[in-house]
Write an enzyme that holds these catalytic residues in place. Structure first.
Site, PDB file in Angstrom:
ATOM      1  N   TYR A 124      54.344  40.511  38.652  1.00 44.07           N
ATOM      2  CA  TYR A 124      54.113  39.794  37.351  1.00 44.07           C
ATOM      3  C   TYR A 124      54.681  40.550  36.244  1.00 44.07           C
ATOM      4  CZ  TYR A 124      51.670  36.115  39.998  1.00 44.07           C
ATOM      5  OH  TYR A 124      51.728  35.051  40.717  1.00 44.07           O
ATOM      6  N   PHE A 404      40.259  33.045  38.309  1.00 43.14           N
ATOM      7  CA  PHE A 404      40.546  31.483  38.183  1.00 43.14           C
ATOM      8  C   PHE A 404      42.065  31.135  39.143  1.00 43.14           C
ATOM      9  CE2 PHE A 404      41.736  33.842  34.347  1.00 43.14           C
ATOM     10  CZ  PHE A 404      42.889  33.779  34.282  1.00 43.14           C
TER      11      PHE A 404
END
Length: 404
Positions: A124, A404
């Site tokens: 990322y 999440f």
């Protein structure tokens, strides 16, 4: 660059089965198992899928959340989740297409910050996400440890209750606490079912959740049964320990430490969890650090004023951002009395850095001065990195307690 044969679009209700299937392939999981619970919180109008012809091969979603930033302020943030690429379709630009679609959409919608948990740490940063924006400590410690003589335990009653009795109280306490802890995020109703999922597949060989309520906090934990002919040596695996006061924190830790038939406690918690300074022998408390929340600055000029700062500063930052080119260039960051103003400028840069480094320090965790030593930040005007480091720091390490 994405393969020209690929297309991307927002999913519909009819796509959910395939969406779940791609996730299961990518994460090597059972299609009806762990990953299926995330469909409870998925926002279909913010979920995208990549197709090779008619075949779905990539997924990603955004959850609309608020995050607490320094100054006990809440800021809108896109919580990026369920990013997956089907095996056999890697290195075709699928993830890049998903990331670009998400970030450009957040930019157009005025959402200045994105955040995610990275399943693989090498992916990322290339999309501008800053690692270690919050750290996580895997803490293990033996039970029966005495507290330091200065630590007081109150006579507040701690009640072990059912899930049904606990949830309404926990929701109220969490709603108050998350707004005061940097890095904590808001919860919608469905989030509770995901974070505290208690199906057999969620337990990984442990018991169902146990719930204990304090007047100013709560703790949720599982038990791993262990022991031998010498007696029970059960392990307590803490899922959440949420407290409104320092006293409740001490009381609930004491409750866990004194649990009959338990030999140890395990807890993924904040790196600066106060327990190390509460017990009389901190060497018995083991910590293993890992990265937690990754932060992506979607819009430099809108994101930096969202938080408060610890000291005044006036510096020109030259930001590099090839993935979101509207961020690239020189920005003057001026902080006065904790409030920031960010404007475009042609003045010479005092500090140069990429947008990922800016995301790493946004919540006040990693120090900009450390990133300079790591060759991630270049100082052109002496003293500016140190001044910015102090301005970005918070009073506690940022912490995000939920994936999440």
């Amino acid at each position: 660059m994405a393969d020209s044969a690929l297309s991307i679009r927002t999913i519909t209700e009819a796509d959910l089965r395939d969406f779940q299937g791609v996730m299961a392939w990518a994460f090597l999981s059972d299609p009806a198992g762990e990953d299926s619970k995330w469909l409870k919180v998925l926002e279909p109008d913010r979920a995208h899928a990549v197709f090779d012809g008619d075949e779905m091969i990539g997924t990603a979603g955004i959850l609309s959340r608020q995050i607490t930033v320094p100054g006990e302020r809440q800021a809108p943030a896109g919580a990026v989740t369920v990013v997956s690429v089907k095996p056999g379709h890697r290195r075709r630009g699928v993830a890049s297409l998903l990331m670009k679609t998400q970030l450009h959409g957040m930019h157009e919608n005025g959402e200045a910050v994105a955040m995610l948990w990275a399943s693989e740490g090498a992916i990322y940063r290339r999309y501008g996400y800053g690692e270690y924006a919050t750290s996580l400590a895997m803490l293990t410690m033996p039970t029966r440890m005495p507290f330091h003589s200065n630590v007081h335990v109150s006579d507040a009653r701690i009640r072990q209750v059912t899930r049904e009795e606990a949830l309404p109280v926990m929701r109220e306490i969490h709603e108050r606490v998350w707004r005061k802890r940097v890095g904590w995020v808001s919860r919608v109703e469905q989030t509770w079912d995901v974070q505290l999922g208690d199906r057999e597949v969620d337990r990984n060989g442990l018991t169902s959740y146990r719930y204990a309520l304090h007047p100013e906090g709560y703790v949720v934990f599982r038990v791993k049964y262990a022991g031998d002919s010498g007696g029970p040596a059960n392990e307590l695996h803490v899922r959440e320990l949420v407290c409104e006061t320092d006293q409740a924190y001490a009381d609930l830790y004491r409750f866990l430490l004194d649990m009959d038939l338990a030999a140890s406690i395990s807890f993924y918690t904040a790196w600066d969890d106060p327990i190390l300074h509460m017990v009389d022998n901190p060497r018995k408390v083991r910590r293993e650090a890992t990265d937690a929340l990754w932060i992506r600055i979607v819009d430099v000029d809108r994101a930096l004023p969202l938080r408060a700062y610890s000291s005044d500063v006036d510096s020109v930052l030259e930001v590099e951002d090839s993935f979101c080119p509207w961020n690239s260039g020189r920005w003057r960051l001026t902080v006065k009395n904790g409030e920031a103003a960010v404007t475009r400028t042609e003045d010479p840069a005092d500090v140069s850095l990429d947008v990922a480094a800016l995301g790493s320090v946004f919540l006040g965790g990693p120090r900009l001065s450390v990133l300079r030593h790591a060759h991630r930040v270049v100082e052109h005007t002496p003293g500016h990195v140190d001044a910015l480091t102090l301005a970005f720091l918070g009073t506690r390490e940022p912490h995000c307690p939920e994936v999440f």
